[in-house]
Write a protein that holds these residues in place. Sequence first.
Motif, PDB file in Angstrom:
ATOM      1  N   SER A 138       0.787  -1.078   0.204  1.00 19.83           N
ATOM      2  CA  SER A 138      -0.045   0.030   0.169  1.00 19.83           C
ATOM      3  C   SER A 138       0.801   1.219   0.141  1.00 19.83           C
ATOM      4  O   SER A 138       2.274   1.210   0.078  1.00 19.83           O
ATOM      5  CB  SER A 138      -0.968  -0.015   1.179  1.00 19.83           C
ATOM      6  N   VAL A 139       0.201   2.284  -0.374  1.00 24.39           N
ATOM      7  CA  VAL A 139       0.955   3.661  -0.328  1.00 24.39           C
ATOM      8  C   VAL A 139       1.554   3.985   0.996  1.00 24.39           C
ATOM      9  O   VAL A 139       2.577   4.423   1.241  1.00 24.39           O
ATOM     10  CB  VAL A 139      -0.048   4.973  -0.738  1.00 24.39           C
ATOM     11  N   ILE A 140       0.777   3.623   2.133  1.00 23.74           N
ATOM     12  CA  ILE A 140       1.094   3.970   3.748  1.00 23.74           C
ATOM     13  C   ILE A 140       2.192   3.049   3.807  1.00 23.74           C
ATOM     14  O   ILE A 140       3.334   3.242   4.553  1.00 23.74           O
ATOM     15  CB  ILE A 140       0.051   3.765   4.489  1.00 23.74           C
ATOM     16  N   SER A 141       2.396   1.747   3.671  1.00 31.01           N
ATOM     17  CA  SER A 141       3.407   0.862   3.978  1.00 31.01           C
ATOM     18  C   SER A 141       4.597   1.145   3.062  1.00 31.01           C
ATOM     19  O   SER A 141       5.679   1.115   3.915  1.00 31.01           O
ATOM     20  CB  SER A 141       2.820  -0.697   3.382  1.00 31.01           C
ATOM     21  N   SER A 142       4.382   1.717   1.856  1.00 30.15           N
ATOM     22  CA  SER A 142       5.781   2.006   1.367  1.00 30.15           C
ATOM     23  C   SER A 142       6.328   3.137   1.849  1.00 30.15           C
ATOM     24  O   SER A 142       7.434   3.393   1.987  1.00 30.15           O
ATOM     25  CB  SER A 142       5.261   2.214  -0.154  1.00 30.15           C
ATOM     26  N   ALA A 143       5.453   4.283   2.262  1.00 34.36           N
ATOM     27  CA  ALA A 143       6.024   5.378   2.772  1.00 34.36           C
ATOM     28  C   ALA A 143       6.507   5.129   4.162  1.00 34.36           C
ATOM     29  O   ALA A 143       7.946   5.627   4.499  1.00 34.36           O
ATOM     30  CB  ALA A 143       4.858   6.504   2.905  1.00 34.36           C
ATOM     31  N   VAL A 144       6.082   3.940   5.089  1.00 32.19           N
ATOM     32  CA  VAL A 144       6.652   3.933   6.257  1.00 32.19           C
ATOM     33  C   VAL A 144       8.077   2.973   6.211  1.00 32.19           C
ATOM     34  O   VAL A 144       8.724   3.434   7.177  1.00 32.19           O
ATOM     35  CB  VAL A 144       5.608   2.931   7.337  1.00 32.19           C
ATOM     36  N   HIS A 145       8.013   2.369   5.251  1.00 37.44           N
ATOM     37  CA  HIS A 145       9.501   1.766   5.041  1.00 37.44           C
ATOM     38  C   HIS A 145      10.372   2.650   4.511  1.00 37.44           C
ATOM     39  O   HIS A 145      11.744   2.120   4.599  1.00 37.44           O
ATOM     40  CB  HIS A 145       9.198   0.433   3.996  1.00 37.44           C
ATOM     41  N   MET A 146      10.131   3.789   4.361  1.00 38.30           N
ATOM     42  CA  MET A 146      11.330   4.686   3.782  1.00 38.30           C
ATOM     43  C   MET A 146      11.476   5.529   4.912  1.00 38.30           C
ATOM     44  O   MET A 146      12.388   6.429   4.746  1.00 38.30           O
ATOM     45  CB  MET A 146      10.822   5.391   2.563  1.00 38.30           C
ATOM     46  N   THR A 147      10.937   5.710   5.985  1.00 36.13           N
ATOM     47  CA  THR A 147      11.022   6.749   7.105  1.00 36.13           C
ATOM     48  C   THR A 147      12.519   6.571   7.607  1.00 36.13           C
ATOM     49  O   THR A 147      13.088   7.805   7.916  1.00 36.13           O
ATOM     50  CB  THR A 147      10.152   6.203   8.234  1.00 36.13           C
ATOM     51  N   PRO A 148      13.362   5.614   7.567  1.00 35.49           N
ATOM     52  CA  PRO A 148      14.621   5.739   7.959  1.00 35.49           C
ATOM     53  C   PRO A 148      15.551   6.804   7.154  1.00 35.49           C
ATOM     54  O   PRO A 148      16.536   7.573   7.876  1.00 35.49           O
ATOM     55  CB  PRO A 148      15.320   4.200   7.641  1.00 35.49           C
ATOM     56  N   ILE A 149      15.189   6.963   6.092  1.00 34.69           N
ATOM     57  CA  ILE A 149      15.797   8.028   5.193  1.00 34.69           C
ATOM     58  C   ILE A 149      15.866   9.527   5.727  1.00 34.69           C
ATOM     59  O   ILE A 149      16.725  10.261   6.059  1.00 34.69           O
ATOM     60  CB  ILE A 149      15.222   7.955   3.555  1.00 34.69           C
ATOM     61  N   GLY A 150      14.425   9.779   6.206  1.00 34.46           N
ATOM     62  CA  GLY A 150      14.271  11.190   6.724  1.00 34.46           C
ATOM     63  C   GLY A 150      14.727  11.314   8.228  1.00 34.46           C
ATOM     64  O   GLY A 150      15.421  12.085   8.371  1.00 34.46           O
ATOM     65  N   ILE A 151      14.794   9.958   9.006  1.00 34.48           N
ATOM     66  CA  ILE A 151      14.941  10.095  10.226  1.00 34.48           C
ATOM     67  C   ILE A 151      16.470  10.256  10.732  1.00 34.48           C
ATOM     68  O   ILE A 151      17.025  11.199  10.999  1.00 34.48           O
ATOM     69  CB  ILE A 151      14.444   8.948  11.148  1.00 34.48           C
ATOM     70  N   VAL A 152      17.200   9.390   9.685  1.00 32.31           N
ATOM     71  CA  VAL A 152      18.663   9.516   9.865  1.00 32.31           C
ATOM     72  C   VAL A 152      19.243  10.833   9.250  1.00 32.31           C
ATOM     73  O   VAL A 152      20.268  11.317   9.535  1.00 32.31           O
ATOM     74  CB  VAL A 152      19.203   8.321   9.086  1.00 32.31           C
ATOM     75  N   ALA A 153      18.474  11.398   8.195  1.00 32.03           N
ATOM     76  CA  ALA A 153      19.092  12.653   7.351  1.00 32.03           C
ATOM     77  C   ALA A 153      18.874  13.703   8.362  1.00 32.03           C
ATOM     78  O   ALA A 153      19.705  14.603   8.429  1.00 32.03           O
ATOM     79  CB  ALA A 153      18.267  12.611   5.999  1.00 32.03           C
ATOM     80  N   PHE A 154      17.830  13.732   9.118  1.00 30.25           N
ATOM     81  CA  PHE A 154      17.584  15.011  10.156  1.00 30.25           C
ATOM     82  C   PHE A 154      18.763  14.809  11.250  1.00 30.25           C
ATOM     83  O   PHE A 154      19.150  15.971  11.555  1.00 30.25           O
ATOM     84  CB  PHE A 154      16.441  14.983  10.675  1.00 30.25           C
ATOM     85  N   ALA A 155      18.861  13.587  11.566  1.00 31.30           N
ATOM     86  CA  ALA A 155      19.658  13.571  12.830  1.00 31.30           C
ATOM     87  C   ALA A 155      21.200  13.848  12.409  1.00 31.30           C
ATOM     88  O   ALA A 155      21.907  14.557  13.132  1.00 31.30           O
ATOM     89  CB  ALA A 155      19.587  11.955  13.505  1.00 31.30           C
ATOM     90  N   THR A 156      21.641  13.826  11.098  1.00 33.57           N
ATOM     91  CA  THR A 156      22.785  13.927  10.575  1.00 33.57           C
ATOM     92  C   THR A 156      23.268  15.374  10.333  1.00 33.57           C
ATOM     93  O   THR A 156      24.171  15.850  10.240  1.00 33.57           O
ATOM     94  CB  THR A 156      23.211  13.060   9.464  1.00 33.57           C
ATOM     95  N   SER A 157      21.880  15.973   9.982  1.00 31.05           N
ATOM     96  CA  SER A 157      22.240  17.437   9.808  1.00 31.05           C
ATOM     97  C   SER A 157      22.688  18.141  10.922  1.00 31.05           C
ATOM     98  O   SER A 157      23.170  19.327  10.867  1.00 31.05           O
ATOM     99  CB  SER A 157      20.623  18.029   9.559  1.00 31.05           C
ATOM    100  N   PHE A 158      22.614  17.886  12.103  1.00 31.97           N
ATOM    101  CA  PHE A 158      23.215  18.432  13.164  1.00 31.97           C
ATOM    102  C   PHE A 158      24.778  18.374  13.463  1.00 31.97           C
ATOM    103  O   PHE A 158      25.387  18.727  14.450  1.00 31.97           O
ATOM    104  CB  PHE A 158      22.528  18.015  14.379  1.00 31.97           C
ATOM    105  N   THR A 159      25.279  17.805  12.390  1.00 32.21           N
ATOM    106  CA  THR A 159      26.875  17.727  12.612  1.00 32.21           C
ATOM    107  C   THR A 159      27.542  19.023  11.875  1.00 32.21           C
ATOM    108  O   THR A 159      28.811  18.850  11.905  1.00 32.21           O
ATOM    109  CB  THR A 159      27.220  16.401  11.724  1.00 32.21           C
TER     110      THR A 159
END
Length: 520
Positions: A324-345
Motif C-alpha cells: 500500500s501507499v502507507i506501507s511503502s512510505a513507512v518503510h522509507m522513514t529511515p531516510i528522513g530520520i537519519v538525514a535529520f539527525a545527521t544534519s546536526f553535524t
Amino acid sequence: MSSLLPLSLDDDEGPKRLSVARKLVLLLMFCLSQFMDTFSTTSLLSAIPTLETSMGMNEAQSTWVISAFRLTFSSFLLISGRLSDVYNPKTVFIAGAFSLGVLSLCAGFVHRTIPILVLRAMTGIAAAMTIPSALKLLVKVFPDPLEQARAVGFFAGCGAVANMGGVLVGAFFVQWASYHWVFWFVSCVAFPVALICMFIVPSQIGETADSLEPNKAKWKTLDLVGIVILTVAFILFIFSVTSGSTAGWKSSMVLVLLVISIFMVVGFFYWETLLPANEAAIPPQTWFYSNFSVLFAVALLPSFWWNAVMFTFSIMWQNVFNWSVISSAVHMTPIGIVAFATSFTGPLSRIISPKWIILTGLFLCMTATLLLALGGGEPENYWTYVFPAFSLGSAGIMMTFTHSNIAIFQAAPSSKAGTVGAIYNGALQFGSGIGLAAMSAIETSVEATHGGSQNYAGRAATFWFVLGVVALQFISISIFYDRTTDHKPQPTHDSHLTHHVTHNDEKLGEANATTIPEVN
C-alpha cells in the motif's frame, strides 16, 4: 525592544545585536521555506495515481505534474539569486513565500489537467524566489562561522526531512483525506511564514552596497541578457531530459532541444567574459573561489541519490510487491530520520576539515549503494540490505550535503550569497534531472533483456551506475579539495572590489590597513 530597531549597514555588530529568540524564529522561517519547496515535489509522489484517476491524466501528463515544478524551479534560481544580491532579499523572500501560498491554494481547487500543470509551473517560480533569498538572509543573520555552520546544517536538514516527510504526509492525505490537502498544506505553511517575516526580518539586514544603488544602476548589474540565456538553456535542457524518458531518446525533438541548450550554456559563459565582473550574472571569478568548482560538482549528487532511491523503491514496492501507499512510505522513514539527525553535524566543520567529513559521507554512500545493487529485489531482503542501506546512505549523503553547503558559503563572499545559493541549489536540481534520466535509460535497456520490470536486474544496474558516480565524487574531493583555506574568515566582498591603503605604504595586510570601496 532594542533588537527590533532597524540595523545600520555600517554597523557590523548589527546582526549580533539580534536577540537569540529572534534569530531562532528567523532560522525556523527560512527552514520552513526549504521544507515547503521540497515538500511540494515529494508529497505528490503518493498522490500521482489518484491525480491520474481524478483528472483523467495519462502517464506523460502525470509525470509533468512534478517535472513542471522542477523545470521552472531550477531555471529561475539564478534570477532569484541575482535579485537577492542586487535588491533587498527580504522583499524577494516574502514575495516568493506569499506567491507560493496563493498558487498552492489555487491548485487545491483545480480538477483539470492543463490548469494544474500551469499552476505547478508557476509554483516552481515562486519557490525559486525563496531559497537564494533565505540563504542570503541566513548568512547575514548568522555572521559568526560556528553559528552559520549550525544554521546552514539545520537548513539543509529540513530539506532532507521534507524529502522523506513529504512522501509520508502525502500518503496520509491521500489515504485518509484528499489529495487536495497536499496543495493546501503548503498554503497553510507559506502564508504564516510570509506574514511573520514581514514583521521580524530587519529591513536593512540584507542590504548591501549594490542594493542601495539607484534603480537604474541596479538594473544594469542584473545582467538580464545573461540570465535570460541561461534560464532558457536550463528550461530546454531539463525539458529534453525529462521528455527523453517518456518520448524516447531517439526523438528528434529531444535531441534538437538538448543540443540547443548545450550551445546556449556555452554562449552564456562566453557572454559573461565580456561583462565587467560586477555586472555579470555569474562572474567568471566565481569558479575560482577556493574549492567552489569541486563543491559544485559534489552538489550534483545529493538530490540525485535520494530521488533515485525513493523513485526506484516506491514504484517497485507498490507495483511489484503490491504494498500500500502507507506501507511503502513507512518503510522509507529511515531516510528522513537519519538525514535529520545527521544534519546536526554542522559544527564539526569548525573542528575537522570539511574534506574529511565529505569523504566520510561519500564512503558511507558507496557502501549503501553497493548494498542496494547486491540486494533489495525481494521483500525479505528489506532488513538485510535495504534498511542498512537507507540508514548508511542517508547519513552519508546528508553529511556530504551539509558540509559541502557550509564550505561553499564560507569560500564565497557574503555579498554574493544569493547567487552562490542559486548556483548550489541549481546543481542539486541539475544533478537529479540528469541522473534520473540516465537511470531510466539504463533500467529500461537492461529490463528489455532480463525479465522486464518484475525482475530486479534493471534496478540493480542503475545502482551500479550510481555507485560509479559516487566513487567519481570521492576521487574528485580526494584530489581537488584544498584544505589550506579551511577555518578562515569568510570574505565580505570580492577582492577586485576593494583595495587596501596603509599610512606608511607598507605591505598589504598590516594591522593599520584601511579597506576602501573602489570608486567606479
